[in-house]
Write a protein that holds these residues in place. Structure first.
Motif, PDB file in Angstrom:
ATOM      1  N   ASP A  66       5.741  40.411  81.246  1.00  0.00           N
ATOM      2  CA  ASP A  66       5.739  40.697  80.008  1.00  0.00           C
ATOM      3  C   ASP A  66       6.801  41.540  79.554  1.00  0.00           C
ATOM      4  OD1 ASP A  66       4.614  41.127  77.386  1.00  0.00           O
ATOM      5  OD2 ASP A  66       2.906  42.201  77.941  1.00  0.00           O
ATOM      6  N   ILE A  81      -0.058  29.084  68.969  1.00  0.00           N
ATOM      7  CA  ILE A  81      -0.025  30.511  69.062  1.00  0.00           C
ATOM      8  C   ILE A  81      -0.790  30.825  70.465  1.00  0.00           C
ATOM      9  CG2 ILE A  81      -1.253  32.675  68.347  1.00  0.00           C
ATOM     10  CD1 ILE A  81      -1.141  31.261  65.335  1.00  0.00           C
ATOM     11  N   LYS A  82      -1.742  30.207  70.884  1.00  0.00           N
ATOM     12  CA  LYS A  82      -2.196  30.584  72.222  1.00  0.00           C
ATOM     13  C   LYS A  82      -1.162  30.378  73.461  1.00  0.00           C
ATOM     14  CE  LYS A  82      -5.804  29.228  75.481  1.00  0.00           C
ATOM     15  NZ  LYS A  82      -7.032  28.203  75.620  1.00  0.00           N
ATOM     16  N   ALA A 112       2.078  30.127  73.168  1.00  0.00           N
ATOM     17  CA  ALA A 112       3.179  31.312  72.943  1.00  0.00           C
ATOM     18  C   ALA A 112       2.752  32.684  73.468  1.00  0.00           C
ATOM     19  CB  ALA A 112       3.388  31.549  71.527  1.00  0.00           C
ATOM     20  N   ASN A 113       1.489  33.016  73.030  1.00  0.00           N
ATOM     21  CA  ASN A 113       0.755  34.329  73.857  1.00  0.00           C
ATOM     22  C   ASN A 113       0.818  34.226  75.230  1.00  0.00           C
ATOM     23  OD1 ASN A 113       0.512  35.896  71.617  1.00  0.00           O
ATOM     24  ND2 ASN A 113      -1.394  34.927  70.997  1.00  0.00           N
ATOM     25  N   LYS A 149       4.167  34.870  76.840  1.00  0.00           N
ATOM     26  CA  LYS A 149       4.277  36.085  76.667  1.00  0.00           C
ATOM     27  C   LYS A 149       5.803  36.199  75.994  1.00  0.00           C
ATOM     28  CE  LYS A 149       1.954  37.399  80.541  1.00  0.00           C
ATOM     29  NZ  LYS A 149       1.890  37.953  82.166  1.00  0.00           N
ATOM     30  N   LEU A 209       6.183  36.153  67.302  1.00  0.00           N
ATOM     31  CA  LEU A 209       5.950  34.680  66.852  1.00  0.00           C
ATOM     32  C   LEU A 209       6.281  34.754  65.333  1.00  0.00           C
ATOM     33  CD1 LEU A 209       2.476  34.634  68.332  1.00  0.00           C
ATOM     34  CD2 LEU A 209       4.582  33.648  69.619  1.00  0.00           C
ATOM     35  N   GLU A 239       5.306  38.151  63.567  1.00  0.00           N
ATOM     36  CA  GLU A 239       4.236  38.928  64.139  1.00  0.00           C
ATOM     37  C   GLU A 239       4.457  39.267  65.697  1.00  0.00           C
ATOM     38  OE1 GLU A 239       0.677  36.685  63.850  1.00  0.00           O
ATOM     39  OE2 GLU A 239       1.285  36.146  61.848  1.00  0.00           O
ATOM     40  N   ARG A 283       3.634  40.079  69.402  1.00  0.00           N
ATOM     41  CA  ARG A 283       2.346  39.815  70.251  1.00  0.00           C
ATOM     42  C   ARG A 283       1.666  41.018  70.656  1.00  0.00           C
ATOM     43  NH1 ARG A 283       1.083  39.478  75.485  1.00  0.00           N
ATOM     44  NH2 ARG A 283       3.127  40.066  76.125  1.00  0.00           N
ATOM     45  N   LYS A 284       2.269  41.972  70.981  1.00  0.00           N
ATOM     46  CA  LYS A 284       1.432  43.261  71.538  1.00  0.00           C
ATOM     47  C   LYS A 284       1.033  43.994  70.358  1.00  0.00           C
ATOM     48  CE  LYS A 284       4.359  44.062  75.464  1.00  0.00           C
ATOM     49  NZ  LYS A 284       5.296  44.884  76.180  1.00  0.00           N
ATOM     50  N   GLU A 307       2.398  43.881  62.877  1.00  0.00           N
ATOM     51  CA  GLU A 307       3.116  42.763  62.003  1.00  0.00           C
ATOM     52  C   GLU A 307       4.370  43.450  61.699  1.00  0.00           C
ATOM     53  OE1 GLU A 307       1.290  40.676  59.302  1.00  0.00           O
ATOM     54  OE2 GLU A 307      -0.206  39.690  60.296  1.00  0.00           O
TER      55      GLU A 307
END
Length: 134
Positions: free
Chosen positions: A24, A74-75, A77-78, A81, A85, A101, A103-104, A107
């Protein structure tokens, strides 16, 4: 007696870095810094043009290959890591903007494409998170 190290100091450094971050990486170090997620294939040309401009500015960006729902994109891409996005739909294409947005959490909001490029390039250059470069 001869001593032989299997890994050199650079390799050891990257091994420790990957282990300590669990892959990460911070924005400026991530292999993919931004992933654009088109709502449908109709918005793929805009995404491709935006990625070309982002890459010209030195940002490691890509377009999701598609064939999945936005939630699944989205899932994935998360799971990959990816630090930032951007879901791209009719509103973003009409405004020539990106809604970024992190990830951690948090926005960056909707920014005109040129401003988004400036912010992301400045963050990558200064080795900080994009929210600090706003």
């Amino acid at each position: 007696m001869l001593h032989r190290a299997i890994f050199g100091s650079l390799e050891r450094f990257f091994g420790v870095l990957i282990e300590s971050t669990a892959g990460d990486f911070p924005f400026w170090l991530a292999p993919t810094q931004l992933r654009l997620l088109p709502v449908s294939d109709d918005y793929r040309p805009y995404c491709d043009a935006a990625v070309a401009r982002l890459k010209a500015a030195g940002i490691r960006a890509e377009v999701d290959p598609g064939g999945r729902s936005v939630g699944k994109q989205i899932k994935v891409a998360n799971q990959d890591k990816v630090p930032i996005l951007s879901v791209v739909g009719e509103a973003e294409v009409g405004a020539n903007a990106l809604k970024l947005e992190m990830r951690k959490g948090g926005e960056l909001g909707e920014l005109p494409l040129e401003r988004a490029i400036e912010v992301l390039a400045a963050a990558a250059e200064k080795a900080v998170e994009p929210i600090e470069a706003l």
